[in-house]
Design an enzyme around this catalytic site. Structure first.
Site, mmCIF file in Angstrom:
data_model
loop_
_atom_site.group_PDB
_atom_site.id
_atom_site.type_symbol
_atom_site.label_atom_id
_atom_site.label_comp_id
_atom_site.label_asym_id
_atom_site.label_seq_id
_atom_site.Cartn_x
_atom_site.Cartn_y
_atom_site.Cartn_z
ATOM 1 N N ARG A 174 0.802 -1.229 0.000
ATOM 2 C CA ARG A 174 0.000 0.000 0.000
ATOM 3 C C ARG A 174 0.839 1.285 0.000
ATOM 4 N NH1 ARG A 174 -2.406 -3.318 -1.657
ATOM 5 N NH2 ARG A 174 -4.194 -4.422 -0.824
ATOM 6 N N SER A 223 -10.662 -0.470 3.578
ATOM 7 C CA SER A 223 -9.893 -0.815 4.773
ATOM 8 C C SER A 223 -9.324 0.447 5.418
ATOM 9 C CB SER A 223 -8.734 -1.738 4.409
ATOM 10 O OG SER A 223 -9.255 -2.977 4.026
ATOM 11 N N GLU A 294 -4.425 2.986 6.586
ATOM 12 C CA GLU A 294 -4.343 2.796 5.130
ATOM 13 C C GLU A 294 -5.018 3.996 4.446
ATOM 14 O OE1 GLU A 294 -5.127 -1.053 3.467
ATOM 15 O OE2 GLU A 294 -5.960 -0.184 1.622
HETATM 16 C C1 LIG Z 1 -15.523 -0.463 -0.982
HETATM 17 C C2 LIG Z 1 -14.046 -0.266 -1.132
HETATM 18 C C3 LIG Z 1 -13.227 -1.357 -1.367
HETATM 19 C C4 LIG Z 1 -11.850 -1.186 -1.504
HETATM 20 N N1 LIG Z 1 -11.056 -2.281 -1.763
HETATM 21 C C5 LIG Z 1 -9.741 -2.118 -1.938
HETATM 22 C C6 LIG Z 1 -8.894 -3.252 -2.242
HETATM 23 O O1 LIG Z 1 -9.341 -4.382 -2.373
HETATM 24 N N2 LIG Z 1 -7.559 -3.042 -2.368
HETATM 25 C C7 LIG Z 1 -7.012 -1.798 -2.243
HETATM 26 O O2 LIG Z 1 -5.780 -1.675 -2.386
HETATM 27 N N3 LIG Z 1 -7.774 -0.713 -1.963
HETATM 28 C C8 LIG Z 1 -9.125 -0.844 -1.831
HETATM 29 N N4 LIG Z 1 -9.897 0.254 -1.546
HETATM 30 C C9 LIG Z 1 -9.258 1.578 -1.354
HETATM 31 C C10 LIG Z 1 -9.205 2.471 -2.613
HETATM 32 O O3 LIG Z 1 -10.206 2.104 -3.535
HETATM 33 C C11 LIG Z 1 -7.839 2.404 -3.281
HETATM 34 O O4 LIG Z 1 -6.823 2.860 -2.414
HETATM 35 C C12 LIG Z 1 -7.805 3.247 -4.565
HETATM 36 O O5 LIG Z 1 -6.744 2.852 -5.386
HETATM 37 C C13 LIG Z 1 -7.713 4.742 -4.316
HETATM 38 O O6 LIG Z 1 -7.868 5.409 -5.547
HETATM 39 P P1 LIG Z 1 -8.544 6.849 -5.619
HETATM 40 O O7 LIG Z 1 -8.454 7.347 -7.008
HETATM 41 O O8 LIG Z 1 -9.924 6.778 -5.039
HETATM 42 O O9 LIG Z 1 -7.562 7.652 -4.678
HETATM 43 P P2 LIG Z 1 -7.848 8.873 -3.685
HETATM 44 O O10 LIG Z 1 -8.527 8.372 -2.463
HETATM 45 O O11 LIG Z 1 -8.494 9.996 -4.408
HETATM 46 O O12 LIG Z 1 -6.352 9.269 -3.326
HETATM 47 C C14 LIG Z 1 -5.470 8.355 -2.691
HETATM 48 C C15 LIG Z 1 -4.049 8.940 -2.706
HETATM 49 O O13 LIG Z 1 -3.572 8.995 -4.038
HETATM 50 C C16 LIG Z 1 -3.180 10.328 -4.382
HETATM 51 N N5 LIG Z 1 -3.498 10.515 -5.813
HETATM 52 C C17 LIG Z 1 -4.659 10.202 -6.455
HETATM 53 N N6 LIG Z 1 -4.543 10.454 -7.767
HETATM 54 C C18 LIG Z 1 -3.294 10.962 -7.971
HETATM 55 C C19 LIG Z 1 -2.573 11.437 -9.115
HETATM 56 N N7 LIG Z 1 -3.123 11.459 -10.339
HETATM 57 N N8 LIG Z 1 -1.311 11.883 -8.932
HETATM 58 C C20 LIG Z 1 -0.736 11.892 -7.703
HETATM 59 N N9 LIG Z 1 -1.371 11.465 -6.586
HETATM 60 C C21 LIG Z 1 -2.629 11.001 -6.718
HETATM 61 C C22 LIG Z 1 -3.970 11.237 -3.459
HETATM 62 O O14 LIG Z 1 -3.308 12.479 -3.269
HETATM 63 C C23 LIG Z 1 -4.000 10.391 -2.198
HETATM 64 O O15 LIG Z 1 -2.778 10.543 -1.488
HETATM 65 C C24 LIG Z 1 -11.281 0.109 -1.396
HETATM 66 C C25 LIG Z 1 -12.129 1.215 -1.171
HETATM 67 C C26 LIG Z 1 -13.489 1.035 -1.054
HETATM 68 C C27 LIG Z 1 -14.358 2.241 -0.861
#
Ligand SMILES: Cc1cc2nc3c(=O)[nH]c(=O)nc-3n(C[C@H](O)[C@H](O)[C@H](O)COP(=O)(O)OP(=O)(O)OC[C@H]3O[C@@H](n4cnc5c(N)ncnc54)[C@H](O)[C@@H]3O)c2cc1C
Length: 300
Positions: A174, A223, A294
Site C-alpha cells: 500500500r 480498509s 491505510e
Molecule cells: C468499498 C471499497 C473497497 C476497496 N477495496 C480495496 C482493495 O481491495 N484493495 C485496495 O488496495 N484498496 C481498496 N480500496 C481503497 C481504494 O479504492 C484504493 O486505495 C484506490 O486505489 C484509491 O484510488 P482513488 O483514485 O480513489 O484515490 P484517492 O482516495 O483519491 O487518493 C489516494 C491517494 O492517491 C493520491 N493521488 C490520487 N490520484 C493521484 C494522481 N493522479 N497523482 C498523484 N497522486 C494522486 C492522493 O493524493 C491520495 O494521497 C477500497 C475502497 C473502497 C471504498
C-alpha cells in the site's frame, strides 16, 4: 484585481469555496478553498507555473475512495484529475496507456475486451488508476506494482513532465517511494494475452469474493488500517480487542468487515476520525499493536 479574481478569470475550470463531500466515498468533508479540474496536461502545467507566484498549497484527489476529508475543508487548491484525464489506449498487444483519472474498473473491462489478462483485480478496486499507483492498490495476491510499466508525471516544483519507469520505483504494501510532489497524468500497464472467457471468470470470481467479505452500497473508504502482514490482519486485531461494535455518532464499523468504517448518514469527518482514534488506542492497549492507517486523512 485581487489574486482570487485573477485566478478565477484565468482558469475557467477553477472554482473557489467548493463543497468536497461529493468527492470522497465517505461523502464527508468541508469545502476546498479552490477546486481545479484541469482540461488537459497543458492547462495543468500552465496553472502550476502560475501558482509559483500564488503559492497555493496543492492537494491531489483521485476518485476519493481512500480519502477522508476533514470537516473544515482544504486550504489551497485541490486538483482533481477527472473525466478529462480518463482515456485508455492500446499501445502494444498487451500494453495499455491510461489517463490517471480513469477508473480501475473501466481499465479491467477494456483489458477484458482486448483479451489482456492479469488486470482482473482492477475490476474490484473502486478508485482511479492514479490513486491506485500511489496506494499500490491490489487484492487477492495482485497489485499495481506487478502490472506497471511506467508513469508520466508532472513535478509540481519544476512544472516539467517526465517519465518514470517501473524499475526506478520501490513499491511496498500500500505504498511506494515516489516523491510527494508529483502529479501522475498517465500510466502504462502491461498484462498477458489471455482468453476473454478466462478473464471474465476471474473478474466474476474476484467480485463475488469481495461481495461475500465486504459491505457494498455504504459510505466507506474500504480498509481503514493496513494489515500487519499476510497472517495478521487489521480486522482480526480489531475484533480480538473488542472494538468491532464501537461507534461515534453515525460513524460506525461495518458488521460485515470490521476494518471498514462507515458513515451511516449523519456522521461528521471528526466522528470517523474519533472512531479511528478509539479503535487504535484500544488495539494498542489490548494487543500491543499500533495500527497504521491505510486511508489518507486530509484537510483542516
Ligand atoms: C468499498 C471499497 C473497497 C476497496 N477495496 C480495496 C482493495 O481491495 N484493495 C485496495 O488496495 N484498496 C481498496 N480500496 C481503497 C481504494 O479504492 C484504493 O486505495 C484506490 O486505489 C484509491 O484510488 P482513488 O483514485 O480513489 O484515490 P484517492 O482516495 O483519491 O487518493 C489516494 C491517494 O492517491 C493520491 N493521488 C490520487 N490520484 C493521484 C494522481 N493522479 N497523482 C498523484 N497522486 C494522486 C492522493 O493524493 C491520495 O494521497 C477500497 C475502497 C473502497 C471504498
Amino acid at each position: 484585481m485581487s489574486s482570487n479574481q485573477e485566478l478565477i478569470k484565468r482558469f475557467k475550470n477553477l472554482k473557489d469555496n467548493t463543497k468536497l463531500s461529493n468527492y470522497s466515498w465517505f461523502n464527508l468533508g468541508g469545502p476546498a478553498e479552490y477546486l481545479f479540474k484541469p482540461e488537459n496536461k497543458q492547462q495543468l502545467i500552465e496553472f502550476l507555473k502560475f501558482n509559483k507566484k500564488e503559492k497555493l498549497k496543492i492537494t491531489i484527489l483521485g476518485a476519493g475512495s481512500n480519502t477522508l476529508i476533514r470537516d473544515n475543508g482544504i486550504k489551497g487548491v485541490v486538483i482533481k484529475l477527472g473525466t478529462n484525464f480518463s482515456n485508455i489506449n492500446l499501445i502494444e498487444k498487451s500494453t495499455l496507456e491510461v489517463g490517471a483519472g480513469t477508473l480501475d474498473r473501466k481499465i479491467s473491462n477494456f483489458a477484458h475486451d482486448h483479451g489482456i489478462g492479469n488486470l482482473e483485480f482492477l475490476s474490484c478496486i473502486p478508485g482511479s488508476i492514479g490513486g491506485a499507483v500511489i496506494m499500490n492498490s491490489g487484492c487477492y495476491g495482485d497489485d499495481i506494482s506487478k502490472i506497471l510499466v511506467s508513469l508520466n508525471v508532472i513535478d509540481t516544483n519544476s512544472c516539467y513532465e517526465k517519465e518514470i519507469k517501473r524499475e526506478e520505483i520501490e513499491f511496498y504494501y500500500r505504498g511506494n517511494n515516489l516523491p510527494k510532489d508529483l502529479i501522475i497524468t498517465s500510466v502504462k500497464l502491461r498484462g498477458i494475452i489471455s482468453s476473454k472467457e478466462n478473464i471474465k471468470n476471474k473478474q466474476i470470481e474476484f467480485i463475488e469474493r469481495k461481495k461475500k467479505a465486504q459491505p457494498s452500497q455504504v459510505k466507506t473508504c474500504g480498509s481503514t488500517f493496513k494489515n500487519l502482514n499476510d497472517k495478521t490482519k487489521a480486522w482480526q486485531l480489531i475484533k480480538a480487542s473488542g472494538c468491532d461494535k464501537f461507534k461515534v455518532g453515525d460513524a460506525v464499523i461495518s458488521d460485515k468487515h470490521c476494518n471498514f468504517f462507515v458513515n451511516n448518514g449523519k456522521a461528521k469527518s471528526s466522528d470517523i476520525e474519533q472512531l479511528i482514534k478509539n479503535v487504535r488506542q484500544t488495539v494498542s492497549e489490548k494487543a500491543g499493536v499500533n495500527l497504521e492507517l491505510e486511508i489518507k486523512i486530509i484537510g483542516e
